[in-house]
Design a protein around this motif. Sequence first.
Motif, mmCIF file in Angstrom:
data_model
loop_
_atom_site.group_PDB
_atom_site.id
_atom_site.type_symbol
_atom_site.label_atom_id
_atom_site.label_comp_id
_atom_site.label_asym_id
_atom_site.label_seq_id
_atom_site.Cartn_x
_atom_site.Cartn_y
_atom_site.Cartn_z
ATOM 1 N N LEU A 302 0.844 -1.184 0.000
ATOM 2 C CA LEU A 302 0.000 0.000 0.000
ATOM 3 C C LEU A 302 0.884 1.241 0.000
ATOM 4 O O LEU A 302 1.814 1.360 0.793
ATOM 5 C CB LEU A 302 -0.911 0.014 1.227
ATOM 6 C CG LEU A 302 -1.980 -1.080 1.295
ATOM 7 C CD1 LEU A 302 -2.745 -0.979 2.612
ATOM 8 C CD2 LEU A 302 -2.935 -0.981 0.116
ATOM 9 N N CYS A 303 0.588 2.171 -0.898
ATOM 10 C CA CYS A 303 1.396 3.387 -0.991
ATOM 11 C C CYS A 303 1.328 4.212 0.293
ATOM 12 O O CYS A 303 2.259 4.964 0.603
ATOM 13 C CB CYS A 303 0.942 4.236 -2.170
ATOM 14 S SG CYS A 303 1.148 3.439 -3.782
ATOM 15 N N SER A 304 0.241 4.077 1.033
ATOM 16 C CA SER A 304 0.109 4.835 2.279
ATOM 17 C C SER A 304 1.156 4.430 3.307
ATOM 18 O O SER A 304 1.417 5.167 4.263
ATOM 19 C CB SER A 304 -1.295 4.649 2.859
ATOM 20 O OG SER A 304 -1.581 3.266 3.037
ATOM 21 N N ARG A 332 4.019 4.130 -7.806
ATOM 22 C CA ARG A 332 2.571 4.017 -7.688
ATOM 23 C C ARG A 332 1.996 3.339 -8.923
ATOM 24 O O ARG A 332 2.334 3.669 -10.052
ATOM 25 C CB ARG A 332 1.945 5.401 -7.507
ATOM 26 C CG ARG A 332 0.448 5.372 -7.199
ATOM 27 C CD ARG A 332 -0.059 6.773 -6.923
ATOM 28 N NE ARG A 332 0.552 7.336 -5.729
ATOM 29 C CZ ARG A 332 0.091 7.128 -4.490
ATOM 30 N NH1 ARG A 332 -0.970 6.365 -4.299
ATOM 31 N NH2 ARG A 332 0.704 7.679 -3.465
ATOM 32 N N SER A 339 -6.164 -0.646 -7.612
ATOM 33 C CA SER A 339 -6.271 0.535 -6.769
ATOM 34 C C SER A 339 -5.089 1.474 -6.984
ATOM 35 O O SER A 339 -3.958 1.039 -7.180
ATOM 36 C CB SER A 339 -6.315 0.107 -5.295
ATOM 37 O OG SER A 339 -6.120 1.217 -4.448
ATOM 38 N N LYS A 340 -5.365 2.766 -6.930
ATOM 39 C CA LYS A 340 -4.302 3.754 -7.080
ATOM 40 C C LYS A 340 -3.403 3.803 -5.847
ATOM 41 O O LYS A 340 -2.359 4.449 -5.868
ATOM 42 C CB LYS A 340 -4.903 5.138 -7.330
ATOM 43 C CG LYS A 340 -5.724 5.230 -8.608
ATOM 44 C CD LYS A 340 -4.908 4.908 -9.847
ATOM 45 C CE LYS A 340 -5.735 5.070 -11.110
ATOM 46 N NZ LYS A 340 -4.997 4.694 -12.326
ATOM 47 N N ASP A 341 -3.815 3.139 -4.771
ATOM 48 C CA ASP A 341 -2.989 3.134 -3.568
ATOM 49 C C ASP A 341 -2.062 1.922 -3.523
ATOM 50 O O ASP A 341 -1.444 1.647 -2.509
ATOM 51 C CB ASP A 341 -3.871 3.160 -2.317
ATOM 52 C CG ASP A 341 -3.067 3.447 -1.054
ATOM 53 O OD1 ASP A 341 -2.188 4.333 -1.117
ATOM 54 O OD2 ASP A 341 -3.289 2.774 -0.034
#
Length: 391
Positions: A302-304, A332, A339-341
């Motif tokens: 997850l990018c977060s 990303r 998903s973009k995340d």
Amino acid sequence: MSFKYLLLFQLILLCVAHNQGKSVKLSKKQAHHKHHKSQKFLDSIMDVNDDSIELLLQKHENFYLAEMTVGTPEQKLTVLIDTGSPNLLLTSSLCQQNSCIQHGSYNPSLSTTSYYIEAIKLANGEVGNEIDIQFASGSVVGVFFEDRVCLNQYCVNNQFIVGIVEQSEDIFSQMKFDGILGLGRIKEAVVKNASYIHNLEYDTDTRNFSLYLSNSDDDDMSSELVLGGISQHLIAPGEEFKFFDVTSDNLWTINIKAVFLGDERIDDCNNCQGLIDSGTSFISFPVYAMEKFYQKFGIYQLCSNIDSFPDLTFVLDRGIKFTLSGSQYFKRNTHALFSKDICIPYIKNNPIIGDELIVLGQPFLIHHYVWFDEDQSKIGIVKSKQQSHQS
């Protein structure tokens, strides 16, 4: 008669470009972007002056390109800048495959300065009239020409060209360039004196060059190839080049002593080599190292969470370290189905490179400014201004 010419370490990765890149121009340096000798060692090996040649590169996603003209009258083509190969390789009008005709191509019959070479002594000592070049992602067959080749006003007459007459249909049809301008070491070339930059008749030492790949849309941070010099404004404040011996006569390789993911060592290197390759979109590790990487991350994250990812550190000669943060070795996801995340690593395994080669491709070059010195068999690496902005 066809002779096999293996470029085992050249990793051309597929990428379909959707956005128009920046314009290309070739010019002498302006006063506020002077070329400098960065330190005493650099002073001793470079004769840098305002006559050094600057090429601002066009970026199409993961490809760094330049515009070139060939022949008389001029035929305009777009070429990939590639430190992993030494030859000028162009799609030719002699190739009638779909993968060729949808590209721009060099047409020797339209050039009054073109000369077809019926047979030539190759670097391996054999005589041939065509060559089969193997890439990790496909192959091409080429024949030989000489013609006038220019980057803007900087021209070479009788430049050696490998003209593609056949290529892998499913691979090269997706490439967004018409050829490859190789900046690899001289001894790896098909024939002696095949390298464009080494043939360039200009009042600077073009056997040596520096390369900066930008990931920014800021015009002041455009990607640059500088023949015979460096651009001081691209070096991070307070940083200096560190120099390393080139370990191969044929490739731009340096010693890698260890690789760490955070505090964990992921290599089993006894004599690992790092190939500096601008034509490769990823960092490539041997299979065993990637197994350790996937144990840590899986195939995506997850990018977060990216700020919590451990640093990726390369330990070179004399214990000198160069480090990429998580945001610098992950990217990303842009695929509409996901998903973009979701972030995926800029790192891949490659079974053909063996257990002792690590390919330092664009993710490394985007964050480091590199000097390639053919005369002294040295590579200089410094943290780039771009990396300091992102740290």
